[in-house]
Scaffold this active site. Structure first.
Site, PDB file in Angstrom:
ATOM      1  N   CYS A 137      60.028 -52.852  37.176  1.00  0.00           N
ATOM      2  CA  CYS A 137      58.862 -53.163  36.360  1.00  0.00           C
ATOM      3  C   CYS A 137      58.971 -54.564  35.764  1.00  0.00           C
ATOM      4  O   CYS A 137      59.611 -55.440  36.341  1.00  0.00           O
ATOM      5  CB  CYS A 137      58.653 -52.099  35.281  1.00  0.00           C
ATOM      6  SG  CYS A 137      57.026 -52.150  34.498  1.00  0.00           S
ATOM      7  N   ASP A 206      60.243 -48.046  26.701  1.00  0.00           N
ATOM      8  CA  ASP A 206      58.985 -47.783  25.991  1.00  0.00           C
ATOM      9  C   ASP A 206      59.245 -46.898  24.783  1.00  0.00           C
ATOM     10  O   ASP A 206      58.702 -47.138  23.707  1.00  0.00           O
ATOM     11  CB  ASP A 206      57.970 -47.163  26.947  1.00  0.00           C
ATOM     12  CG  ASP A 206      57.475 -48.192  27.950  1.00  0.00           C
ATOM     13  OD1 ASP A 206      56.529 -48.924  27.621  1.00  0.00           O
ATOM     14  OD2 ASP A 206      58.076 -48.317  29.023  1.00  0.00           O
TER      15      ASP A 206
HETATM   16  P1  RI2 Z   1      59.291 -55.041  27.044  1.00  0.00           P
HETATM   17  C1  RI2 Z   1      56.517 -51.646  30.119  1.00  0.00           C
HETATM   18  O1  RI2 Z   1      55.473 -50.715  30.092  1.00  0.00           O
HETATM   19  C2  RI2 Z   1      57.644 -51.249  31.055  1.00  0.00           C
HETATM   20  O2  RI2 Z   1      57.852 -49.856  31.122  1.00  0.00           O
HETATM   21  C3  RI2 Z   1      58.790 -51.975  30.408  1.00  0.00           C
HETATM   22  O3  RI2 Z   1      60.062 -51.497  30.818  1.00  0.00           O
HETATM   23  C4  RI2 Z   1      58.516 -51.697  28.931  1.00  0.00           C
HETATM   24  O4  RI2 Z   1      57.104 -51.810  28.819  1.00  0.00           O
HETATM   25  C5  RI2 Z   1      59.221 -52.582  27.938  1.00  0.00           C
HETATM   26  O5  RI2 Z   1      58.778 -53.891  28.041  1.00  0.00           O
HETATM   27  P2  RI2 Z   1      53.953 -51.066  30.543  1.00  0.00           P
HETATM   28  O6  RI2 Z   1      53.247 -51.612  29.339  1.00  0.00           O
HETATM   29  O7  RI2 Z   1      58.983 -54.627  25.647  1.00  0.00           O
HETATM   30  O8  RI2 Z   1      53.978 -52.021  31.703  1.00  0.00           O
HETATM   31  O9  RI2 Z   1      60.765 -55.244  27.279  1.00  0.00           O
HETATM   32  O10 RI2 Z   1      53.369 -49.727  30.941  1.00  0.00           O
HETATM   33  O11 RI2 Z   1      58.467 -56.238  27.466  1.00  0.00           O
END
Ligand code: RI2
Length: 319
Positions: A137, A206
């Protein structure tokens, strides 16, 4: 200061509803960004408040609940909103908390920036020269850590899975390539095969619950199993506001199910139920450590850590 957040999205926001809309559509995404922008949503509410003074806090609560409903899994969103609500409440500013709301939102924003820098520095120190790091991701914390390790002169290689259906892994690939890092991207199902070449896994977070369970982008669990099978460590990079302060017994974390259209055109598959969970849950036994701004936390100590982080804080405003 908060103007910078808006600049990152090259967009001007006029109300918390506009921010909520962009969080829901994932124009604003990533648990840290969601948290910062949710705080900014409350800042906008305060800035534009024209109701009666005595009704301010009720209105603020309503705005917070509106923002909270956009993405149900990432606790960072809830924690950012709770931070602002608690500051206003504790300052005794329920009647007219406009200034305190703006101050608290700005404070949270600065804290989120600084906490992520510390997480990145701590995580970079775990990466050795010549390592191949697998990620999944797009975590801004992980990207920052990899950039830092690269900037320190460590010759690293990064593997990233694409992360269907929204392909946030492609964002990671581009960001790291632009930073001059050797990066290889693969389809999600190639993770186990190429885990053979990896030395460690780093992913974002998350939500981290009291028992050390990680809720992160769908696919993380199987990557954790692949790392375990290969015998390499998986580190989770998460600032303290990715931990849940909810009491035990408040039920499991809700896994967000998004529209089938994100996966396929459902019309082309009549009679087929299309599943599109955005997150999965990785058990503590597959995690080497949680890298936080307060150091690396052993999954066994998650409950104690979360208790320390949320001591004295009201966590029921939004429920
Ligand atoms: P940071 C994202 O969720 C991913 O799951 C990623 O690992 C997490 O947020 C943390 O991201 P999404 O918003 O806070 O893409 O490290 O569903 O940037």
């Amino acid at each position: 200061m908060l103007q910078r957040v808006v600049d990152r999205y090259e967009k001007t926001y006029g109300s918390h509803r506009e921010v909520a809309c962009d969080i829901e559509s994932m124009f604003i995404r990533g648990a840290n960004d969601i948290a910062r922008m949710a705080g900014f949503g409350l800042w906008l509410f305060a800035d534009g408040y024209s109701g009666r003074d005595g009704e301010y806090f009720e209105g603020l609560l309503e705005a917070a609940r509106y923002l909270y409903r956009t993405r149900p899994t990432a606790v960072s969103l809830e924690n950012a909103l709770l931070y602002v609500l608690n500051c206003v409440d504790e300052a005794g500013d329920r009647a007219d908390g406009r200034e305190e709301t703006k101050r608290a939102a700005e404070e949270f924003y600065e804290f989120a920036v600084e906490a992520q820098k510390k997480v990145a520095a701590e995580a970079a120190s775990l990466i050795e020269d010549g390592y191949t790091v697998h990620t999944h991701c797009n975590s801004t914390a992980v990207v920052s850590a990899l950039r830092k390790a690269h900037g320190e002169g460590k010759g690293i290689t990064v593997h990233t899975t694409e992360s269907r259906p929204r392909y946030q892994g492609r964002i990671t690939a581009r960001e790291l390539s632009e930073a001059g890092i050797r990066i290889k991207m693969m389809v999600d199902s190639a993770a186990r095969l190429y885990m053979e070449e990896a030395d460690m896994v780093m992913v974002g977070a998350d939500t981290i619950t009291a028992d050390g369970t990680l809720y992160n982008k769908i696919g993380t669990w199987q990557i954790a199993l692949a790392a375990d099978d290969r015998g390499i460590p998986l580190y989770v990079l998460g600032e303290s506001f990715k931990f849940s302060g909810r009491s035990e017994g408040s039920g499991p974390v809700k896994i967000e199910n998004r529209d089938a259209e994100e996966v396929v055109d459902p019309g082309a598959f009549p009679g087929v139920e299309i599943l599109n969970p955005a997150f999965d849950r990785t058990p503590a036994r597959l995690i080497e450590g949680f890298v936080t701004e307060r150091g690396v936390i052993d999954p066994e100590n998650t409950k104690t850590f979360a208790a320390e982080v949320f001591r004295g804080m009201r966590t029921d405003h939004l429920h």
